[in-house]
Design a protein around this motif. Structure first.
Motif, short mmCIF file in Angstrom:
data_model
loop_
_atom_site.label_atom_id
_atom_site.label_comp_id
_atom_site.label_asym_id
_atom_site.label_seq_id
_atom_site.Cartn_x
_atom_site.Cartn_y
_atom_site.Cartn_z
N LEU A 171 -10.05 -27.80 55.81
CA LEU A 171 -10.43 -26.98 54.66
C LEU A 171 -9.62 -25.69 54.53
N THR A 172 -9.01 -25.25 55.61
CA THR A 172 -8.22 -24.01 55.53
C THR A 172 -7.06 -24.15 54.55
N LYS A 173 -6.57 -25.36 54.39
CA LYS A 173 -5.45 -25.59 53.47
C LYS A 173 -5.87 -25.37 52.03
N SER A 174 -7.05 -25.85 51.66
CA SER A 174 -7.54 -25.65 50.30
C SER A 174 -7.99 -24.22 50.05
N LEU A 175 -8.46 -23.57 51.10
CA LEU A 175 -8.98 -22.21 50.97
C LEU A 175 -7.91 -21.14 51.11
N GLY A 176 -6.79 -21.49 51.72
CA GLY A 176 -5.74 -20.51 51.95
C GLY A 176 -6.13 -19.46 52.97
N ILE A 177 -6.84 -19.90 54.02
CA ILE A 177 -7.26 -18.99 55.09
C ILE A 177 -6.82 -19.55 56.43
N THR A 178 -6.93 -18.74 57.47
CA THR A 178 -6.56 -19.20 58.80
C THR A 178 -7.71 -19.99 59.42
N SER A 179 -7.39 -20.73 60.44
CA SER A 179 -8.40 -21.47 61.18
C SER A 179 -9.42 -20.52 61.79
N GLU A 180 -8.95 -19.39 62.29
CA GLU A 180 -9.85 -18.40 62.89
C GLU A 180 -10.84 -17.87 61.86
N GLU A 181 -10.34 -17.58 60.66
CA GLU A 181 -11.23 -17.10 59.59
C GLU A 181 -12.27 -18.15 59.24
N PHE A 182 -11.81 -19.40 59.15
CA PHE A 182 -12.75 -20.47 58.80
C PHE A 182 -13.84 -20.61 59.85
N TRP A 183 -13.47 -20.66 61.13
CA TRP A 183 -14.47 -20.90 62.17
C TRP A 183 -15.40 -19.70 62.36
#
Length: 195
Positions: free
Chosen positions: A45-57
């Motif tokens: 989902l980070t690809k669609s959101l344009g965020i880092t993995s750290e931000e997502f988790w």
């Protein structure tokens, strides 16, 4: 050698038993997006959101309990599972972490969804759990999981079709659009298997 009279159905939960769009309202609100399920073409989902993995988790840790408590069922899943529970074991194997066990079981009870066992493996790799439970058929939405399970065990894997899993698959991965379609395919498979 004793032959089991019932099959063991292995089922993923998120995106398979739950509506694959479950996370979208929460993600859209938090990250000021207007994504639809059709916009999610990668499981990451980070690809669609344009965020880092750290931000997502970090976000996920803060919101996962609420999301899992309020998740909607996939359309038609309850009727199909209710019928299958009469003759087969329903074993849920999910990537959810163990601290979500109570929330997960409560959700199943509140939704009146049948289960014989729920295993939270805490990672996307479900191979050992599938081996341990001697699963005969698996239901999944994550493409690489479906392929790995199909190739490792040579069992049918029902892949619930979503925009994020539309890569090529082996012959024993069966792409399905709805739970009624899954039931029809499984009914035929059971007949061919002598059930």
């Amino acid at each position: 050698m004793t032959v089991r009279k019932q099959k063991r159905f292995g089922l993923d939960i998120d995106g398979t038993v739950t509506d694959p769009a479950t996370f979208l309202p929460y993600l859209n609100e938090q990250f000021q997006k207007t994504l639809t399920l059709e916009d999610i073409t990668d499981y990451d989902l980070t690809k669609s959101l344009g965020i880092t993995s750290e931000e997502f988790w970090k976000w996920m840790e803060q919101h996962e309990q609420t999301i899992y408590k309020q998740a909607k069922k996939a359309d038609g899943v309850d009727q199909v599972l209710e019928e299958w529970k009469q003759e087969h074991e329903l074993i849920y194997i999910t990537a959810r972490a163990s601290h979500l066990e109570e929330i997960t079981k409560n959700w199943f009870e509140q939704q009146n969804l049948p289960f014989h066992h729920i295993e939270l493996v805490g990672k996307h790799d479900k191979i050992e759990a599938i081996r341990t439970h001697e699963i005969d058929i698996f239901f999944e939405d994550k493409h690489d999981n479906a392929v790995a399970i199909a190739e490792t065990f040579a069992i049918p894997v029902i892949l619930m079709d979503t925009p994020y899993n539309r890569l090529p698959t082996p012959a024993n991965v069966v792409r399905i659009n709805h739970w009624t379609e899954a039931k029809a395919w499984v009914d035929e498979w059971l007949k061919r298997s002598g059930f």
